[in-house]
Design an enzyme around this catalytic site. Structure first.
Site: not given
Ligand code: 5GP
Ligand code: MG
Length: 474
Positions: A2, A251, A401
């Protein structure tokens, strides 16, 4: 995955939030929404399914007007795809007031925490969304334990396991906070005016990615620190409430695929990392003879910079042999394989005559299920290519993930199921190379600050039902 946005102390902040969301639309195309604090002190929320340009229409933005606003774009990783699960979430507080919250990331101990609030404290939830859990936990500490809101945020931050880059409006203040590992990006920008026009003097902007700052005329000041909570209030500079960091786990897939190349995050320029990946891949390739028939092509747009870096290092021509149709929506999240295959066919088309008699170095950023490349190799072969050498800008994706990227389970991940030779055969490529984890790490300024779990299964948190997939050697 998001994207989040926040604008503080700017007239018609809702318009700037909509522009930020438009710039980070790539982070979520399924639904979007905004919350605005109006001049009368109400916090109004508007959200809908679809793209920013279809949901946040000018006539809506005109109605939802104020100097304090937050917003969200959603790409579902957890929870159903509907408007109830879209963000921001409006959360009631005891004194008749409410706050509005939105977040990017996945919470590993979601069920446990929600269960506790529901069964032990009688809370009710409207959605299945992580953002709502964050809001309700803050409300719990504030209302039940009588903590001031900043402390309630801190308590919540300590309880949550997982990834969250979060913004919230509470009365006439705004808070931004990030999980202690800083999995997902979160940038802070500053707006100032030189006195011309009718704009006020100073404003603060939050965005998932710094690429959004240009469109609203903001300057990228810095990123939120791991575990940092900042507060924005009227007539005061931004203050740091608390910083409680743990080991950084940025990440790495943000740099490989997710973020826009014009963003700066984790102390790196995204385009620059992608360029360097390409150059590294090229240096590993000593067995493809040079020649006028050799061409490097990308699978647009995600691998453009990797392909450019490769071509420049190898001194081979880079060209755009595949055209991408920009009106095709997401193919990755389509529910079944037939629809995903169809999506790839709709999305890419070879230039007529381009591939005839050529040896092609076909560069993509990653292989997840193998859908895209299988179709593209066959398309390029069908268009007349003599040889196709596939080069991948990431290591092999062997694990899902749990921190906000929608990777399928490991039985759908081709690299968790097949050896390198088997994948090469499946793609019908002449050769296939990935970027090894250590080569990838050597490109990064601070390689020990990242989460590489989808490549090396080294998860800092795992869900309760987690079982480690079998590791493959090559
Ligand atoms: P595959 O087709 O192998 O399943 O997925 C790889 C392709 O999808 C690559 O071209 C990559 O650019 C893109 N991709 C990788 N990860 C994601 C993701 O999380 N979401 C979306 N939409 N695309 C992805
Ligand atoms: Mg792609």
């Amino acid at each position: 995955m998001c994207g989040i946005a926040g604008v503080f102390n700017v007239a018609n902040a809702q318009n700037l939030v909509a522009n930020i969301l438009f710039s980070i639309q790539h982070r979520g195309q399924e639904s979007c929404g905004i919350s605005v604090r109006t001049e009368s002190g109400n916090v109004l929320t508007y959200k809908g399914m679809g793209l920013v340009k279809h949901v946040l229409l000018p006539q809506i933005l005109e109605k939802y007007s104020g100097k304090i606003a937050i917003g969200h774009v959603r790409y579902p990783t957890a929870g159903k795809s509907n408007v109830v699960n879209s963000q921001p979430h409006s959360i009631e507080l005891a004194e008749g007031a409410h706050m509005s919250v939105c977040s990017n990331g996945d919470i590993i101990n979601y069920s446990e925490l929600r269960n506790e609030l529901e069964t032990e404290h009688g809370f009710t939830f409207k959605s299945d969304n992580d953002g709502e859990l964050i809001g309700r936990l803050i409300a719990f500490h504030h209302v039940v334990h009588k903590k001031p809101i900043a402390e309630a945020i801190f308590e919540t931050q300590q309880q949550l396991k997982g990834a969250f880059s979060t913004v919230l409006i509470y009365r006439d203040t705004m808070y931004g906070f990030r999980d202690p590992h800083a999995f997902r990006p979160f940038s802070i920008g500053h707006i100032s005016w030189d006195g011309e026009g009718e704009m006020p003097s100073e404003g603060t902007v939050f965005a998932s990615e710094s690429c959004a700052f240009g469109i609203v005329g903001a300057r990228h000041v810095r990123d939120l620190e791991p575990g940092e909570i900042v507060k924005l209030e009227k007539s005061k500079p931004m203050s740091v409430v608390k910083i409680s960091p743990k080991k950084r786990q940025h990440c790495v897939f943000e740099l490989i695929y997710f973020s826009r190349p014009d963003s700066e995050l984790f102390d790196e320029y995204v385009y620059d990392v992608r360029n360097k990946i390409g150059a590294t891949l090229a240096r590993m390739d000593n067995d493809i003879p040079a020649g006028d028939d050799l061409v490097v092509i990308s699978v647009p747009d995600s691998s453009n910079f990797v392909a450019l870096g490769y071509a420049e290092e190898k001194k081979v021509r880079f060209d755009m042999g595949l055209l991408r149709n920009h009106y095709v929506g997401r193919t990755f999240t389509r529910p079944d394989q037939a629809q995903r295959d169809e999506g790839v066919r709709q999305k890419f088309n070879p230039l007529p005559g381009f591939f005839k008699g050529k040896r092609v170095i076909l560069v993509d950023d990653s292989i997840v299920r193998g859908t895209t490349l299988k179709k593209i190799v066959s398309m390029v072969r069908g268009a007349g290519a003599k040889e196709i050498h596939v080069r991948i800008g990431s290591p092999r994706v062997i694990g899902s993930c749990y921190y906000g990227i929608d990777t399928p389970t490991s039985n759908e991940l081709i690299a968790a199921q097949k050896s390198l030779e088997e994948i090469t055969a499946y793609l019908k490529a002449d050769s296939l190379k990935y970027t090894p984890v250590d080569a990838f790490q050597s490109i990064l300024k601070h390689f020990n600050r990242y989460c590489f779990a989808c490549f090396n299964l080294d998860y800092i948190y795992q869900p309760a039902d987690f079982s480690i997939p079998t590791k493959r050697v090559n």
